[in-house]
Design a protein around this motif. Sequence first.
Motif, PDB file in Angstrom:
ATOM      1  N   UNK A 104       0.833  -1.317   0.004  1.00  0.00           N
ATOM      2  CA  UNK A 104       0.027   0.001  -0.021  1.00  0.00           C
ATOM      3  C   UNK A 104       0.761   1.428  -0.144  1.00  0.00           C
ATOM      4  N   UNK A 105       0.345   2.320  -0.666  1.00  0.00           N
ATOM      5  CA  UNK A 105       1.055   3.536  -0.714  1.00  0.00           C
ATOM      6  C   UNK A 105       0.862   4.227   0.722  1.00  0.00           C
ATOM      7  N   UNK A 106       2.219   4.986   0.867  1.00  0.00           N
ATOM      8  CA  UNK A 106       2.123   5.581   2.502  1.00  0.00           C
ATOM      9  C   UNK A 106       1.359   6.823   2.597  1.00  0.00           C
ATOM     10  N   UNK A 107       0.442   6.970   3.481  1.00  0.00           N
ATOM     11  CA  UNK A 107      -0.453   8.023   3.661  1.00  0.00           C
ATOM     12  C   UNK A 107       0.487   9.155   4.235  1.00  0.00           C
ATOM     13  N   UNK A 108      -0.368  10.140   4.265  1.00  0.00           N
ATOM     14  CA  UNK A 108       0.037  11.553   4.588  1.00  0.00           C
ATOM     15  C   UNK A 108       0.712  11.529   6.158  1.00  0.00           C
ATOM     16  N   UNK A 109      -0.102  10.948   7.262  1.00  0.00           N
ATOM     17  CA  UNK A 109       0.445  10.982   8.398  1.00  0.00           C
ATOM     18  C   UNK A 109       1.455  10.020   8.563  1.00  0.00           C
ATOM     19  N   UNK A 110       1.533   8.833   8.010  1.00  0.00           N
ATOM     20  CA  UNK A 110       2.621   7.760   7.934  1.00  0.00           C
ATOM     21  C   UNK A 110       3.888   8.729   7.713  1.00  0.00           C
ATOM     22  N   UNK A 111       4.004   9.359   6.208  1.00  0.00           N
ATOM     23  CA  UNK A 111       4.834   9.985   5.769  1.00  0.00           C
ATOM     24  C   UNK A 111       5.300  11.003   6.765  1.00  0.00           C
ATOM     25  N   UNK A 112       4.611  11.771   7.319  1.00  0.00           N
ATOM     26  CA  UNK A 112       5.221  12.900   8.589  1.00  0.00           C
ATOM     27  C   UNK A 112       5.644  12.153   9.528  1.00  0.00           C
ATOM     28  N   UNK A 113       5.353  10.959  10.011  1.00  0.00           N
ATOM     29  CA  UNK A 113       6.168  10.238  11.158  1.00  0.00           C
ATOM     30  C   UNK A 113       7.355   9.892  10.438  1.00  0.00           C
ATOM     31  N   UNK A 114       7.466   9.269   9.371  1.00  0.00           N
ATOM     32  CA  UNK A 114       8.766   8.712   8.797  1.00  0.00           C
ATOM     33  C   UNK A 114       9.762   9.902   8.755  1.00  0.00           C
ATOM     34  N   UNK A 115       9.326  10.935   8.028  1.00  0.00           N
ATOM     35  CA  UNK A 115      10.134  12.155   7.809  1.00  0.00           C
ATOM     36  C   UNK A 115      10.973  12.585   9.160  1.00  0.00           C
ATOM     37  N   UNK A 116       9.841  12.545  10.319  1.00  0.00           N
ATOM     38  CA  UNK A 116      10.392  13.034  11.510  1.00  0.00           C
ATOM     39  C   UNK A 116      11.623  12.152  11.922  1.00  0.00           C
ATOM     40  N   UNK A 117      11.347  10.979  11.623  1.00  0.00           N
ATOM     41  CA  UNK A 117      12.338   9.559  12.130  1.00  0.00           C
ATOM     42  C   UNK A 117      13.467   9.847  11.498  1.00  0.00           C
ATOM     43  N   UNK A 118      13.446  10.297  10.151  1.00  0.00           N
ATOM     44  CA  UNK A 118      14.669  10.437   9.483  1.00  0.00           C
ATOM     45  C   UNK A 118      15.508  11.837   9.763  1.00  0.00           C
ATOM     46  N   UNK A 119      14.872  12.762  10.056  1.00  0.00           N
ATOM     47  CA  UNK A 119      15.607  13.769  10.668  1.00  0.00           C
ATOM     48  C   UNK A 119      16.295  13.694  11.958  1.00  0.00           C
ATOM     49  N   UNK A 120      15.422  13.069  12.901  1.00  0.00           N
ATOM     50  CA  UNK A 120      15.893  12.676  14.157  1.00  0.00           C
ATOM     51  C   UNK A 120      17.251  11.950  14.021  1.00  0.00           C
ATOM     52  N   UNK A 121      17.229  10.998  13.294  1.00  0.00           N
ATOM     53  CA  UNK A 121      18.564   9.849  13.343  1.00  0.00           C
ATOM     54  C   UNK A 121      19.548  10.488  12.219  1.00  0.00           C
ATOM     55  N   UNK A 122      19.168  10.912  11.272  1.00  0.00           N
ATOM     56  CA  UNK A 122      20.045  11.402  10.236  1.00  0.00           C
ATOM     57  C   UNK A 122      21.062  12.617  10.797  1.00  0.00           C
ATOM     58  N   UNK A 123      20.697  13.501  11.584  1.00  0.00           N
ATOM     59  CA  UNK A 123      21.363  14.355  12.026  1.00  0.00           C
ATOM     60  C   UNK A 123      22.621  13.840  13.029  1.00  0.00           C
ATOM     61  N   UNK A 124      22.586  12.669  13.202  1.00  0.00           N
ATOM     62  CA  UNK A 124      23.672  12.033  14.209  1.00  0.00           C
ATOM     63  C   UNK A 124      24.594  11.157  13.370  1.00  0.00           C
ATOM     64  N   UNK A 125      24.270  11.029  12.275  1.00  0.00           N
ATOM     65  CA  UNK A 125      25.155  10.241  11.469  1.00  0.00           C
ATOM     66  C   UNK A 125      26.111  11.090  10.231  1.00  0.00           C
ATOM     67  N   UNK A 126      27.161  10.556  10.054  1.00  0.00           N
ATOM     68  CA  UNK A 126      28.244  11.179   9.100  1.00  0.00           C
ATOM     69  C   UNK A 126      27.673  11.356   7.742  1.00  0.00           C
TER      70      UNK A 126
END
Length: 344
Positions: A104-126
């Motif tokens: 199934x395609x990713x809905x708006x609320x799921x995408x918002x949560x995923x986006x936040x997760x990437x920002x939260x973890x990505x900022x700590x990676x090289x």
Amino acid sequence: MSDVTIFAPSPTLTVTVEDHPQGAEIHVHAGGQGVWQARMLRRLGVTVTMCCVLTGEVGRVLRHLLEDDEGLTVVAVERDGRGSAYVHDRREGRRVAVAEEEGDALGRHVLDDLYGAVLRTGTDSRVVILSGPAGDDALPADIYRRLALDLRGDDRIVVADLSGERLAAVLEGHADVIKVSHEELIADGLAADSSVEALAQAMRELRDRGARTVIVTRAGESLLLLDDEGLVEVSLPRLEEKEHRGAGDSLTAGVVAGLARGDTAREAITLGAAAGAVNVTRHGLGTGDPDAILRLREGVAVRELDDAGSRPAGRVSPDGLAALAEPADEVPTEKEPADEEETR
């Protein structure tokens, strides 16, 4: 904190049936572009966090495979529905699709949560890798532009291995490193043909549109890399091909492994070329013996090309020589787990 964060929106559950002397042998693994990149990174001793969406029953199985079998840190948004999966039969020596589902395609609320997760973890990676979804309709391409913009930083490198609308989006977001195949450049109308001259022109256009470093693979031929210093050709000895799928993702992973430890792009491409070459000798996607990769890296040559794609006789770039001279023990190794889709 992991060395690398991978944005892998929809990993795939893979079920492959292989021939066996006593009957059928069934292999169950996690798959998809981001997973294959992560698997090779782990082979090369790099720690990885994967940000993804895990859907329904398929997602519950994938979490176990990603965390326990692959050794990844998983930051997931969980939801109900149909996840990406396939069943392939290779008992006759060729791959036959029994069933394939993009999910199934990713809905708006799921995408918002995923986006936040990437920002939260990505900022700590090289390094952050932006990889593609299981299907074209899984999520809007613009999310790649936003992630590239929001994750770029002085101490962080954004790498994208995408094509089509998603490639256009990360270029607009000024991703640091773009990897694309020559077939994708031609299909997207960016290169007139497969000649080095046409590809070099397309690579310069990609840099003009926002990328700092552009890597182009050429289906078993030498690679091309364009950076601030100019155009280079990257070549290594050919190996007998067992499975071509996953070679590009292994190449990307090798490049990222080098960048994560502080290599320049021209140094890192030698590790990427070796990782991609070793992967084609195996059934398992994103797999390869780390020692074999490091030894093969010693045979990788980086040669400077002029603007027209011609090779000045006898010239090898200083970065290429430095990369070849690096001690092989700089990349740690680990015991290799069972390969995906490999007959035992």
